[in-house]
Write a protein that holds these residues in place. Structure first.
Motif, PDB file in Angstrom:
ATOM      1  N   SER A 149       0.425  -1.270   0.140  1.00 30.84           N
ATOM      2  CA  SER A 149       0.178  -0.228  -0.148  1.00 30.84           C
ATOM      3  C   SER A 149       0.955   1.185  -0.374  1.00 30.84           C
ATOM      4  O   SER A 149       1.895   1.743   1.206  1.00 30.84           O
ATOM      5  N   GLY A 151       0.764   5.438  -0.318  1.00 26.87           N
ATOM      6  CA  GLY A 151       0.377   7.410  -0.270  1.00 26.87           C
ATOM      7  C   GLY A 151       0.572   8.401  -1.375  1.00 26.87           C
ATOM      8  O   GLY A 151       2.104   8.195  -1.198  1.00 26.87           O
ATOM      9  N   PHE A 209      -3.128  -1.521  -2.545  1.00 32.29           N
ATOM     10  CA  PHE A 209      -3.705  -0.037  -2.800  1.00 32.29           C
ATOM     11  C   PHE A 209      -3.006   0.657  -3.041  1.00 32.29           C
ATOM     12  O   PHE A 209      -1.813   0.634  -2.669  1.00 32.29           O
ATOM     13  N   CYS A 211      -3.634   5.550  -2.487  1.00 31.98           N
ATOM     14  CA  CYS A 211      -3.946   6.264  -1.431  1.00 31.98           C
ATOM     15  C   CYS A 211      -3.790   7.715  -1.800  1.00 31.98           C
ATOM     16  O   CYS A 211      -2.543   8.264  -2.057  1.00 31.98           O
ATOM     17  N   HIS A 231      -7.723   1.840  -5.848  1.00 35.08           N
ATOM     18  CA  HIS A 231      -7.370   3.409  -5.802  1.00 35.08           C
ATOM     19  C   HIS A 231      -7.991   3.993  -4.805  1.00 35.08           C
ATOM     20  O   HIS A 231      -8.750   4.219  -5.688  1.00 35.08           O
ATOM     21  N   VAL A 232      -8.150   4.783  -3.859  1.00 36.63           N
ATOM     22  CA  VAL A 232      -8.806   5.145  -2.476  1.00 36.63           C
ATOM     23  C   VAL A 232      -8.399   6.464  -2.604  1.00 36.63           C
ATOM     24  O   VAL A 232      -7.147   6.962  -2.379  1.00 36.63           O
ATOM     25  N   ASP A 234      -7.737   9.936  -0.195  1.00 36.57           N
ATOM     26  CA  ASP A 234      -7.795   9.885   1.213  1.00 36.57           C
ATOM     27  C   ASP A 234      -8.945  10.424   1.636  1.00 36.57           C
ATOM     28  O   ASP A 234      -9.737  12.044   1.622  1.00 36.57           O
ATOM     29  N   TRP A 358     -12.847   3.243  -0.614  1.00 35.43           N
ATOM     30  CA  TRP A 358     -12.487   3.950   0.657  1.00 35.43           C
ATOM     31  C   TRP A 358     -13.519   2.804   1.450  1.00 35.43           C
ATOM     32  O   TRP A 358     -12.893   1.765   2.168  1.00 35.43           O
ATOM     33  N   LEU A 365      -6.988  -0.435   5.272  1.00 37.78           N
ATOM     34  CA  LEU A 365      -5.709   1.099   5.264  1.00 37.78           C
ATOM     35  C   LEU A 365      -6.220   1.792   6.306  1.00 37.78           C
ATOM     36  O   LEU A 365      -7.228   1.627   6.417  1.00 37.78           O
ATOM     37  N   SER A 367      -6.745   5.600   7.718  1.00 35.91           N
ATOM     38  CA  SER A 367      -7.283   6.684   7.363  1.00 35.91           C
ATOM     39  C   SER A 367      -6.157   7.254   7.359  1.00 35.91           C
ATOM     40  O   SER A 367      -5.738   8.848   6.658  1.00 35.91           O
TER      41      SER A 367
END
Ligand code: ZN
Length: 414
Positions: A149, A151, A209, A211, A231-232, A234, A358, A365, A367
């Motif tokens: 994962s 970000g 993942f 973010c 794909h999230v 945030d 999400w 994940l 947050s």
């Protein structure tokens, strides 16, 4: 750990006036009967001759600058010819031991670079070079296989809003390991592509993942290079977009009321921070003012209520219900006649699938991971390390947030 094999300490000399030594010299000799090693292949080789003595700065003893003193041998390697021997306490031609570089680098995490230099009677340049070496070794040694994962975020840096005032950062945000993986200047597609490339071939393809914020260049690169990952968008970014919109409504309304000399302008005074906090966190006198404001018919109150009601969104358990709520919220926001809130609603609608991801990633994940790492970055970039160049700051970021493995050293302090 490399050991101090093949060498012995011969004696220690105190230099300077008696009783007040200004420096300490530790004389080193080769161990009798152990051959030196070729600096290129590290295999033992017969001696050839000796070079004049050289000095390497060592960790200060009792606060006194301390040096290793040694006359390196030249060897006759079967493969490489006449070469200087391998010296385990130093690297390259630097007049400083690895132990001292590691010592300075470790202290440079706790003190500013300037303070580190002053405390250990060396130069800022020396501290910088030491941290740089430490980071380079760490980057070469680190393992990236397990990264699932990440970000991706943009960080504002320095003054102004030019392209160079933004940094793109890539974090690992797996539960077991949160660290800075890469940092680069600017926030364009090219920047992120450069970052993913630097993390090695196949890195983007192994991700599960990703973010990010709703920043178009990032969205495009992630879609192209890590299409297999979920794909999230945030949560922390969505909340901050909502807060910015409330703040815009408040500022515009406040200016309008003051221009009309309206008494209602008083209600908005000193309300910036209470409005940006979560409703349940506003207490005391700020709470009373907030309640009075909410009872009024001001646009700011309506904007705040919209923002506050969005927090229910995160409590849904299923994608379907969360999607239904999102539609309803956007419908209300669009009808609110508050331009900044309408803008957020349009943005959320445009990215609905990524926002709903999400809920698909729930439990996997954290947050708060990206937000937490961003805050740590701010501490480093604002702390007075006395960075003279962008490069120095980049190195400090890897050093403090990269969780890099440490290079080997013959001696270890602190
Ligand atoms: Zn050799």
């Amino acid at each position: 750990m490399q050991r101090f094999v093949g060498f012995v300490y011969r004696d220690v000399r105190l230099l300077g006036p008696a009783g007040r030594p200004e420096s300490i010299e530790i004389a080193i000799e080769p161990h009798n009967g152990i051959r030196g090693r070729c600096s290129r292949c590290r295999r033992p080789a017969p001696g050839y001759d000796r070079l004049p003595p050289r000095r390497w700065l060592f960790v200060p003893l009792w606060g006194i600058p301390t040096w290793f003193c040694y006359a390196p041998r030249r060897l006759e390697c079967a493969e490489h010819g006449v070469v200087v021997e391998y010296i385990p306490w130093s690297q390259g031609k630097r007049p400083i031991t690895c132990a001292m570089m590691g010592f300075l680098a470790r202290w440079a995490r706790r003190l500013s670079w300037r303070e580190t230099a002053r405390t250990f009677q060396t130069s800022w340049e020396m501290v910088y070079r030491s941290v740089e070496w430490f980071v380079r070794c760490g980057l070469a040694l680190r393992q990236l296989d397990g990264v699932a994962s990440i970000g991706v975020d943009e960080i504002h840096w320095g003054h102004g809003l030019r392209a160079d005032n933004f940094l793109t950062v890539i974090y690992q945000i797996d539960a077991g390991c949160r660290r800075l993986l890469w940092v680069g200047r600017r926030r364009s597609q090219a920047t992120l592509r450069r970052g993913l490339k630097a993390l090695g071939p196949g890195f983007a393809k192994r991700l599960r993942f990703v973010c990010t914020d709703m920043w178009k260049p990032y969205l495009q690169v992630i879609a192209a290079q890590a299409g297999q990952a979920l794909h999230v968008l945030d949560r922390f970014h969505i909340v901050s977009h909502l807060n910015q919109a409330v703040d815009q409504v408040r500022r515009a309304e406040s200016a309008r009321l003051r221009a009309n000399h309206s008494e209602a302008a008083q209600r908005l005074k000193h309300m910036r921070w209470p409005l940006l906090r979560r409703g349940s966190r506003v207490r005391g006198r700020a709470r009373q003012k907030l309640n009075a404001l909410l009872a009024s018919k001001l646009a700011t109150a309506r904007a705040w209520e919209l923002k506050e009601s969005f927090s229910h969104f995160w409590r849904y358990k299923t994608v379907i219900w969360a999607g239904a709520f999102l539609d309803y919220w956007c419908f209300r926001a669009v009808r609110s006649r508050l331009e900044p809130m309408q803008k957020v609603a349009r943005m959320l609608r445009a990215h609905e699938p990524l926002i709903l991801n999400w809920f698909r990633a729930k439990g996997e994940l954290s947050s708060g991971a990206v937000e937490g790492l961003n805050n740590k970055i701010r501490v480093v970039t604002r702390r007075s390390y006395g960075f003279r160049t962008y490069k120095a700051m980049e190195i400090a970021l890897y050093h403090n947030l990269g969780r890099l493995p440490e290079p080997e050293s013959t001696h270890k302090f602190c």
